[in-house]
Design an enzyme around this catalytic site. Structure first.
Site, PDB file in Angstrom:
ATOM      1  N   TYR A  10      -7.814   3.993  27.048  1.00 17.40           N
ATOM      2  CA  TYR A  10      -7.737   5.183  26.160  1.00 17.40           C
ATOM      3  C   TYR A  10      -8.946   6.084  26.602  1.00 17.40           C
ATOM      4  CZ  TYR A  10      -4.979   1.914  23.355  1.00 17.40           C
ATOM      5  OH  TYR A  10      -4.186   0.908  22.840  1.00 17.40           O
ATOM      6  N   HIS A  23      -2.695  -5.601  29.208  1.00 15.61           N
ATOM      7  CA  HIS A  23      -2.219  -4.336  28.273  1.00 15.61           C
ATOM      8  C   HIS A  23      -1.165  -3.815  29.456  1.00 15.61           C
ATOM      9  CE1 HIS A  23      -3.741  -0.044  27.014  1.00 15.61           C
ATOM     10  NE2 HIS A  23      -2.451  -0.634  26.215  1.00 15.61           N
TER      11      HIS A  23
END
Length: 333
Positions: free
Chosen positions: A61, A145
């Site tokens: 992110y 992820h």
């Protein structure tokens, strides 16, 4: 009358408990638009004040900016006051001379790039770097992820590395995070994980996970954290041009979202409130993490989550063919 889930829920048998509403911290990494530092801090503090004590972030992110900002916002906050998760699979490195920052939806990011690394040493190094950016000694939950295209490495090194960290007590709960519910279902069936973060596939609009992931999680005792409850924004504002799965919504999907909104409006329920509460119909769901780019959005999420929803709304959605009749409804009183 349907009421929101009350109290924290344990993730699998990990001993980690999370509140039903958490904060997704992708917006703190400047997702789509830049968020000023002070506003990012206010988002975190507002979320904590409203009871959203589960905070989810990732190196991905904003190539680490989300973790850095979250860490700065949490300085001085009692570590026992919140549950923290981050993700591994992609390491961060400095940009090479002349290399441009990889956006992937994030703007104004630090001069870093992502590189896949699911080796044991790579995962340990990735987690250590996250701890340094976050300014904490440990996180509670670590997810592998977006590894749907790296399954061989997951089985050979990625999952064993996470399982080792859990066995050593370095982390308390492990799992996978992605938006491919079928892949998640296979991984849950094959591997011993505490929790999965499933984005966009168990929502009021996209219920794919009902057929694959949720039954496996119920059988295995694996908890589900739901992300993407608004399907990239379409269920937040179903207007022409609204995004769905990070692209403009196709006309048929937009029309269905507008039908959902019309039925909700007939019961004086905001579409966003129904979208937030719908996933909790399934007993495997422990929490939903929702992003916010301003403290007002964080406060709104909390208010919407607690908005009273009449039983008749869900039954009306079934009668209109907008929900399947065999789906579990959110818990009520």
């Amino acid at each position: 009358m349907r009421v929101p889930p009350d109290g924290p829920r344990e993730l699998g048998r990990s001993g980690v408990t999370v509140p039903p509403l958490g904060l997704g911290c992708a917006p703190l990494g400047n997702l789509y638009r830049a968020v000023p530092e002070e506003r990012a801090r206010a988002v975190v503090h507002t979320a904590l004040a409203t009871g959203a004590h589960y905070l989810d972030t990732a190196p991905h992110y904003g190539v680490g900016l989300s973790e850095e900002r979250l860490g700065r916002a949490l300085r001085g906050v009692d570590r026992a006051h919140y549950v923290l998760s981050t993700k591994v699979g992609r390491r961060l490195r400095p940009l090479a001379p002349g290399e441009r920052p990889p956006g992937e939806g994030f703007v104004a990011t630090p001069a870093r790039a992502r590189t896949w690394d699911l080796t044991r040493d790579g995962i340990r190094a990735t987690l250590q770097a996250s701890l340094e950016r976050l300014g904490v000694a440990a996180v509670d939950i670590v997810y592998l992820h977006d590894v749907e295209h790296h399954l061989r490495e997951v089985h050979e090194t990625g999952y064993p590395a996470l399982a080792e960290l859990r066995a050593q007590g370095t982390v308390r709960a492990i799992g996978f995070g992605m938006n491919h519910s079928g892949v998640l279902a296979d991984l849950v069936a094959e591997l011993d994980v505490d929790v999965v973060l499933c984005a966009g596939r168990w929502t009021l609009l996209d219920r794919t996970a009902a057929a694959d992931l949720l039954p496996v999680c119920a059988r295995r005792g694996t908890s589900v954290v739901v992300g993407g409850v608004y399907n990239s924004g379409l269920l937040a504002d179903p207007s022409p041009g609204a995004p769905y799965d990070y692209a403009p919504a196709p006309p048929a999907v937009l029309a269905r979202a507008r039908e959902l909104a019309a039925v909700c409006a007939a019961f004086d329920v905001p579409l966003k409130a129904a979208a937030l509460r719908f996933p909790f119909g399934h007993p495997a769901v422990a929490a939903a993490v929702v992003g916010a780019a301003s403290p007002e959005e964080a406060a709104e999420n909390a208010a919407l989550f607690r908005h009273p929803i009449p039983d008749g709304l869900w039954h009306a959605l079934v009668a209109r063919g907008l929900l399947d009749p065999d789906l579990p409804l959110p818990p009520g009183c």
